[in-house]
Design an enzyme around this catalytic site. Structure first.
Site, PDB file in Angstrom:
ATOM      1  N   THR B  25       0.857  -1.180   0.000  1.00  0.00           N
ATOM      2  CA  THR B  25       0.000   0.000   0.000  1.00  0.00           C
ATOM      3  C   THR B  25       0.896   1.233   0.000  1.00  0.00           C
ATOM      4  O   THR B  25       1.997   1.212   0.556  1.00  0.00           O
ATOM      5  CB  THR B  25      -1.023  -0.011   1.154  1.00  0.00           C
ATOM      6  OG1 THR B  25      -2.032   0.955   0.881  1.00  0.00           O
ATOM      7  CG2 THR B  25      -0.378   0.299   2.502  1.00  0.00           C
ATOM      8  N   CYS B  31      -2.608   7.346   8.429  1.00  0.00           N
ATOM      9  CA  CYS B  31      -3.185   6.003   8.311  1.00  0.00           C
ATOM     10  C   CYS B  31      -2.167   4.967   8.782  1.00  0.00           C
ATOM     11  O   CYS B  31      -0.970   5.229   8.794  1.00  0.00           O
ATOM     12  CB  CYS B  31      -3.557   5.695   6.868  1.00  0.00           C
ATOM     13  SG  CYS B  31      -4.833   6.769   6.194  1.00  0.00           S
ATOM     14  N   HIS B  48      -5.392  -0.952   5.207  1.00  0.00           N
ATOM     15  CA  HIS B  48      -4.952   0.456   5.222  1.00  0.00           C
ATOM     16  C   HIS B  48      -6.009   1.229   6.024  1.00  0.00           C
ATOM     17  O   HIS B  48      -7.015   1.658   5.480  1.00  0.00           O
ATOM     18  CB  HIS B  48      -4.840   0.943   3.771  1.00  0.00           C
ATOM     19  CG  HIS B  48      -4.279   2.327   3.597  1.00  0.00           C
ATOM     20  ND1 HIS B  48      -3.387   2.626   2.596  1.00  0.00           N
ATOM     21  CD2 HIS B  48      -4.489   3.483   4.259  1.00  0.00           C
ATOM     22  CE1 HIS B  48      -3.073   3.926   2.670  1.00  0.00           C
ATOM     23  NE2 HIS B  48      -3.746   4.462   3.661  1.00  0.00           N
TER      24      HIS B  48
END
Lengths: 212, 164
Positions: B25, B31, B48
């Protein structure tokens, strides 16, 4: 935003959002022209409606490194505003502003350069916002600007947090400004306006159109 | 024979891969990227995560991958459905940075740290040990996990690749 909100958007709503980008970024482009003493053009604003993951791809992929000035919009229609440009262009802006041709974000002690860039973002976002406030007659004012030079996904996701509480979609008003006559010194910046979920209806009503 | 693929997940998404595939990701800021894996079975899942708690949602359908409190358990289930064994699961995490610093420290400013806290709390509840982490700081991260080796590679804009 939820899928239902998105489905309720009419062509009229989209036109209004595009007009907001037009008016805001038009004013900011004028401010930049005066600051740099050169002609700055503005592209037709794009209103992007997408999931968060799609949005990151639409703006060039989350890993792309950018210089980004972020402001929180406070007042009657809160939201987030980003002024984003490639780091090498940000460096050129700063060199011109502080009159130091050797300036680079790579080196140490670039406090002066960072505040110059922050101030540039402040001026541009401030002119965007004041045009928007005049147009809607809403009370809007910017927070103190914050600066980051990093992956666009990492910086822009911060502007999605409020929206993400209300659904999985974002509406992004994207307006590019550029200077075509000097490709060697080209400027290619983007204004991203991300209103909070409740602000859409407030903006639409302020302009005499039914909300979502 | 199929060749190895890099499965990419976006913000507020999760997925599971089996070796030789890897999962990645990009652009984690506040995040958190959570990896839950079973090394013996070479299976791994990644989420995520954007926000700490699903109670922050303002109605509507909850996307489990978006919130730390729902993502960790949902991810563990996905990994087990793909062959991961309960009791053999381990976790690695990265992200939770503070990208901007303001003088007015609002609730959302600490969101990275809160995401990390909640992910850890949920992993502890499910008895999944955190074997490695690279969290906090002020930089965005791109991460890739290889279920074959159990290595999580972390790339930032300014530094070299780090492996944990």
């Amino acid at each position: 935003m939820t899928l239902d909100d998105i489905r309720n958007l009419t062509g009229m709503h989209i036109d209004i959002l595009r007009e907001i980008g037009n008016i805001g970024a038009g004013n900011a482009a004028t401010a930049l022209s005066m600051l740099l003493n050169k002609k700055i053009e503005m592209a037709v604003p794009r209103v992007q409606i997408a999931t968060f993951a799609e949005m990151m791809e639409l703006i060039g992929g989350p890993e792309q490194v950018v210089a980004c000035v972020y402001l929180r919009i406070e007042g009657e229609a809160p939201g987030n505003m980003f002024f984003v440009l490639p780091p090498e262009q940000a460096e050129r802006f700063v060199r011109r502003m502080i009159g130091d041709d050797s300036f680079s974000f790579q080196g140490e002690a670039h406090e002066l350069g960072c505040s110059a860039l922050q101030e540039l973002g402040n001026i541009l976002a401030g002119s965007y916002l004041s045009a928007l406030a005049d147009f809607t007659r809403l009370n809007l004012h910017p927070s103190v600007p914050a600066l980051a030079i990093d992956m666009i996904g990492a910086v822009l996701s911060f502007g999605l947090l409020e929206l993400s509480r209300a659904g999985d979609y974002a509406i992004l008003i994207d307006t590019a400004i550029y200077d075509e006559r000097r490709p060697d010194e080209s400027i290619n910046g983007h204004f991203f306006l991300l209103p909070d979920p409740d602000s859409f209806s407030i903006i639409f009503r302020a302009l005499g159109v039914d909300g979502l | 024979m199929s060749t190895a693929q890099a499965v990419k997940i976006g913000i507020a998404e999760m997925e599971v891969v089996i070796a030789p595939n890897v999962i990645r990701t990009c652009g984690l800021g506040s995040c958190v990227g959570v990896v839950i894996y079973d090394a013996g079975k070479a299976v791994a899942g990644m989420a995520h995560v954007m926000l700490p708690h699903s109670s922050m949602a303002r109605g509507g359908v909850i996307n489990a991958a978006k919130y730390a409190d729902t993502a960790v358990e949902a991810l563990a289930q996905l990994v087990m459905a793909a062959g991961g064994r309960k009791g053999m699961l381990k976790a690695k995490l990265a992200g939770g940075a503070q990208m901007f610093s303001f003088s007015t420290a609002g609730d959302m400013m600490r969101i990275g740290a809160r995401n990390v806290e909640e992910v850890k709390k949920q992993l502890e509840r499910l008895h999944i040990p955190v074997v490695a982490e690279d969290v906090g700081g002020h930089s965005g991260r791109t991460i890739e996990f290889n279920p074959q080796t159990g290595v999580l590679s972390i790339r930032t804009a300014a530094q070299e690749i780090k492996e944990i």
